[in-house]
Design a protein around this motif. Structure first.
Motif, PDB file in Angstrom:
ATOM      1  N   UNK A 106      27.570 -17.320  21.984  1.00 18.54           N
ATOM      2  CA  UNK A 106      26.476 -16.345  21.545  1.00 18.54           C
ATOM      3  C   UNK A 106      24.962 -16.939  21.874  1.00 18.54           C
ATOM      4  N   UNK A 107      24.269 -16.149  22.438  1.00 18.70           N
ATOM      5  CA  UNK A 107      22.740 -16.442  22.766  1.00 18.70           C
ATOM      6  C   UNK A 107      21.949 -15.048  22.986  1.00 18.70           C
ATOM      7  N   UNK A 108      20.745 -15.100  23.058  1.00 18.55           N
ATOM      8  CA  UNK A 108      19.843 -13.708  23.307  1.00 18.55           C
ATOM      9  C   UNK A 108      20.236 -13.568  24.947  1.00 18.55           C
ATOM     10  N   UNK A 109      20.201 -12.148  24.997  1.00 23.14           N
ATOM     11  CA  UNK A 109      20.292 -11.693  26.425  1.00 23.14           C
ATOM     12  C   UNK A 109      19.121 -11.960  27.211  1.00 23.14           C
ATOM     13  N   UNK A 110      19.368 -12.314  28.467  1.00 24.72           N
ATOM     14  CA  UNK A 110      18.171 -12.767  29.395  1.00 24.72           C
ATOM     15  C   UNK A 110      18.091 -12.457  30.644  1.00 24.72           C
ATOM     16  N   UNK A 111      16.915 -12.392  31.502  1.00 26.42           N
ATOM     17  CA  UNK A 111      16.914 -12.136  32.891  1.00 26.42           C
ATOM     18  C   UNK A 111      16.104 -13.151  33.546  1.00 26.42           C
ATOM     19  N   UNK A 112      16.446 -13.576  34.829  1.00 28.27           N
ATOM     20  CA  UNK A 112      15.916 -14.751  35.447  1.00 28.27           C
ATOM     21  C   UNK A 112      14.694 -14.017  36.552  1.00 28.27           C
ATOM     22  N   UNK A 113      13.639 -14.636  36.797  1.00 27.35           N
ATOM     23  CA  UNK A 113      12.635 -14.175  37.905  1.00 27.35           C
ATOM     24  C   UNK A 113      11.894 -15.343  38.767  1.00 27.35           C
ATOM     25  N   UNK A 156       0.544 -10.382  26.062  1.00 25.60           N
ATOM     26  CA  UNK A 156       0.704 -11.823  26.011  1.00 25.60           C
ATOM     27  C   UNK A 156       1.987 -12.199  26.860  1.00 25.60           C
ATOM     28  N   UNK A 157       2.977 -11.576  26.895  1.00 21.02           N
ATOM     29  CA  UNK A 157       4.039 -11.800  27.977  1.00 21.02           C
ATOM     30  C   UNK A 157       3.876 -11.770  29.259  1.00 21.02           C
ATOM     31  N   UNK A 158       2.967 -10.965  29.872  1.00 21.59           N
ATOM     32  CA  UNK A 158       2.442 -10.607  30.891  1.00 21.59           C
ATOM     33  C   UNK A 158       1.631 -11.861  31.595  1.00 21.59           C
ATOM     34  N   UNK A 159       0.670 -12.050  30.596  1.00 21.07           N
ATOM     35  CA  UNK A 159      -0.023 -13.553  30.756  1.00 21.07           C
ATOM     36  C   UNK A 159       0.662 -14.662  30.946  1.00 21.07           C
ATOM     37  N   UNK A 160       1.640 -14.673  30.125  1.00 19.53           N
ATOM     38  CA  UNK A 160       2.747 -15.957  29.998  1.00 19.53           C
ATOM     39  C   UNK A 160       3.433 -15.900  31.397  1.00 19.53           C
ATOM     40  N   UNK A 161       3.951 -14.721  31.773  1.00 22.25           N
ATOM     41  CA  UNK A 161       4.545 -14.818  33.105  1.00 22.25           C
ATOM     42  C   UNK A 161       3.864 -15.274  34.305  1.00 22.25           C
ATOM     43  N   UNK A 162       2.400 -14.993  34.414  1.00 24.06           N
ATOM     44  CA  UNK A 162       1.632 -15.374  35.233  1.00 24.06           C
ATOM     45  C   UNK A 162       1.397 -16.747  35.298  1.00 24.06           C
ATOM     46  N   UNK A 163       1.345 -17.466  34.121  1.00 25.11           N
ATOM     47  CA  UNK A 163       0.776 -18.497  33.760  1.00 25.11           C
ATOM     48  C   UNK A 163       2.057 -19.680  34.176  1.00 25.11           C
ATOM     49  N   UNK A 164       3.139 -19.030  33.709  1.00 22.83           N
ATOM     50  CA  UNK A 164       4.455 -20.082  33.842  1.00 22.83           C
ATOM     51  C   UNK A 164       4.813 -19.972  35.283  1.00 22.83           C
ATOM     52  N   UNK A 165       4.781 -19.016  35.927  1.00 27.02           N
ATOM     53  CA  UNK A 165       5.095 -18.793  37.507  1.00 27.02           C
ATOM     54  C   UNK A 165       4.039 -19.759  38.298  1.00 27.02           C
ATOM     55  N   UNK A 166       2.960 -19.878  37.975  1.00 24.21           N
ATOM     56  CA  UNK A 166       2.020 -20.662  38.694  1.00 24.21           C
ATOM     57  C   UNK A 166       2.230 -21.852  38.267  1.00 24.21           C
ATOM     58  N   UNK A 167       2.974 -22.420  37.150  1.00 26.01           N
ATOM     59  CA  UNK A 167       3.160 -23.756  36.706  1.00 26.01           C
ATOM     60  C   UNK A 167       3.756 -24.774  37.708  1.00 26.01           C
ATOM     61  N   UNK A 178      10.488 -20.915  38.466  1.00 26.65           N
ATOM     62  CA  UNK A 178      11.294 -19.723  37.961  1.00 26.65           C
ATOM     63  C   UNK A 178      11.189 -19.481  36.594  1.00 26.65           C
ATOM     64  N   UNK A 179      11.499 -18.276  36.259  1.00 30.35           N
ATOM     65  CA  UNK A 179      11.213 -18.203  34.558  1.00 30.35           C
ATOM     66  C   UNK A 179      12.408 -17.234  34.192  1.00 30.35           C
ATOM     67  N   UNK A 180      12.519 -17.597  32.938  1.00 29.98           N
ATOM     68  CA  UNK A 180      13.653 -16.524  32.252  1.00 29.98           C
ATOM     69  C   UNK A 180      12.929 -15.900  31.157  1.00 29.98           C
TER      70      UNK A 180
END
Ligand code: AMP
Ligand code: GLY
Length: 452
Positions: free
Chosen positions: A124-131, A169-180, A194-196
């Motif tokens: 059991x865990x939260x549903x997720x997708x990877x990018x 906020x999620x979109x900002x996090x996507x940009x920030x973490x993909x640039x990390x 990559x992010x999840x």
């Protein structure tokens, strides 16, 4: 192991935090009376054992130190040396170690790898997708309800997870973490970022530390950590601002369910993947209220029928969880860890003290962002009974005084008949410590104390 003579007589603890100070103390308390050393350690650990200035990620240096000091057993604290293959290197040199090899440490070093295993084995865990690029990630987020969680795949020293309250906020996090590019060593970070993205789970969190040896395991006393910097669980996430054990929210029935639905399947899944895991599997679990929608916050979590779901695996002891779990362990820690390392854990039972333990982390004001170092710490001449000060970010200055040297500075831990008394003693000790940049949360344990 019936007799102590089969236990190692010399142990090296790798790391420099409060966790490692607690490990050193527990190993020193072993009836086998091993010689214990630490690398690199801190000012408090150096009051207990010899410390050697070899960094926790200096793999070759640590193997050489173990050889030079004729160390029979190495206990590895932090995740970075595990991911860099310290245990693999020690084994090649013929030295036993507690902690997974790099293949097992990947369960902490890659959140995507772990999620794939959780999904593959139906744990059991939260549903997720990877990018790996922003446009599809943003499209995915827009198709899901907020809040939503964005996570960097790799090790990010606690800074790689954003629980986004809104799509913006999620979109900002996507940009920030993909640039990390991440603070981890380059060998861990050779892949493009990559992010999840996963659904946000509501509920109470709990930390389950499991000593694993292949398909055998022992569950240590359950604890709860306080991750946010501010009272009332406000502000940014940190490495952990305090912890307590037992966590009464995890009733014996709920623990049996966690064992059946999460611990046993996780240990079996890891073994089925061909990993010979010998170390701590730290399972971060959300106890989701059964009637909650995945995105509902502020629910009344923690009933006996809560649905436990995996948030993450770590492949090491927790910090500050270790500072409350080990003081409750009557069992010889050296014997327990050695059995796990050499594959003799089957049938091992542990003895747990009935008392409650509570740890308040004293941090440097400004943590988890910018904080000063080098402030002198003055300790009281006496402490309340059952109280221990584990050092984390401390060092000695040129004059021999102990000063701050990190974000989390001390773990003030008390063991007492009740959690309320443990909190009173730990806070009395915290208040007696003087340091101009001292900061601590004032509500460690409050959730459990106020739930009654
Ligand atoms: P992790 O490193 O994955 O455990 O994430 C760090 C912290 O972020 C966790 O301890 C939780 O407080 C929070 N978190 C992670 N995943 C989720 C989720 N799916 N839902 C809610 N909070 C989460
Ligand atoms: N206290 C949480 C951790 O050690 O990751």
């Amino acid at each position: 192991m019936a007799a102590n003579e089969s236990l190692p007589t010399s142990v090296l603890v790798v790391g420099s935090g409060g966790r490692e100070h607690a490990l050193v103390r527990a190993l020193l308390a072993s009836p086998a009376r091993p010689r214990v050393i630490c690398a690199p350690g801190n000012a408090g650990i150096a009051q207990d054992v010899a410390c050697f200035p070899v960094a926790a990620d200096a793999i070759t240096g640590l193997v050489e130190l173990a050889q030079r000091e004729r160390i029979a057993f190495v206990v590895v604290g932090p995740e970075v040396p595990l991911s860099l293959g310290l245990v693999d290197a020690l084994q090649k040199a013929g030295i036993s170690a507690y902690g997974p090899k790099a293949d097992g440490a990947r369960l902490e070093a890659s959140k995507i790898y772990t999620k794939e295993i959780l999904l593959k084995y139906g744990i059991p865990t939260a549903p997720a997708a990877f990018f790996d690029s922003p446009a599809p990630a943003i499209a995915y987020v827009r198709s899901r309800p907020a809040p939503i969680v964005v996570k960097a795949d790799g090790l990010a020293a606690g800074k790689g997870v954003v629980v986004a309250q809104t799509h913006a906020e999620a979109e900002a996090a996507i940009r920030q973490l993909l640039a990390l590019s991440g603070p981890q060593p380059s060998t861990l970070n050779s892949q493009p970022p990559r992010i999840l993205i996963e659904d946000c789970l509501a509920g109470d969190e709990t930390s389950i530390l499991v000593v694993v040896s292949g398909r055998d395991y022992v569950i240590l006393p359950v604890s709860q950590d306080h991750k946010r910097i501010g009272d009332g669980d406000t502000g940014p996430n940190t490495g952990g601002m305090g912890a307590y054990s037992p966590a009464e929210i995890v009733t014996p029935d709920l623990l049996a369910r966690i064992d059946r639905e999460i611990v046993r399947p996780s240990v079996d899944a890891i073994a089925s993947e061909g990993i010979d895991f010998r170390g701590t599997l730290f399972i971060g679990i959300m106890l989701c209220p059964p009637d909650s929608q995945p995105s509902t916050l502020n629910s009344q979590p923690g009933t006996a029928t809560a649905l436990p779901k995996v948030l993450e695996y770590n492949t090491r002891f927790g910090d500050p969880e270790t500072q409350v779990v080990l003081p409750r362990l009557k069992t010889d820690l050296l014997d327990l860890l050695w059995r796990a390392a050499v594959g003799r854990l089957a049938g091992t039972k542990i003895d747990i003290r009935p008392e409650a333990a509570l740890c308040v982390v004293v941090a440097a004001k400004g943590y988890p962002d910018r904080f000063p170092k080098g402030d002198i710490i003055t300790f009281p001449p006496a402490l309340p009974p059952g109280t221990t000060i584990f050092h984390a970010g401390t060092a000695k200055n040129a004059a021999g005084a102990i000063m701050t040297n990190g974000g989390r500075v001390l773990g003030v831990t008390a063991l007492a008949p009740t959690l309320r008394e443990a909190a009173a003693r730990a806070y009395a000790a915290c208040d007696a410590i003087q340091c101009v940049t001292k900061y601590c949360r004032r509500d460690i344990g409050a959730r459990q104390l106020h739930r009654r």
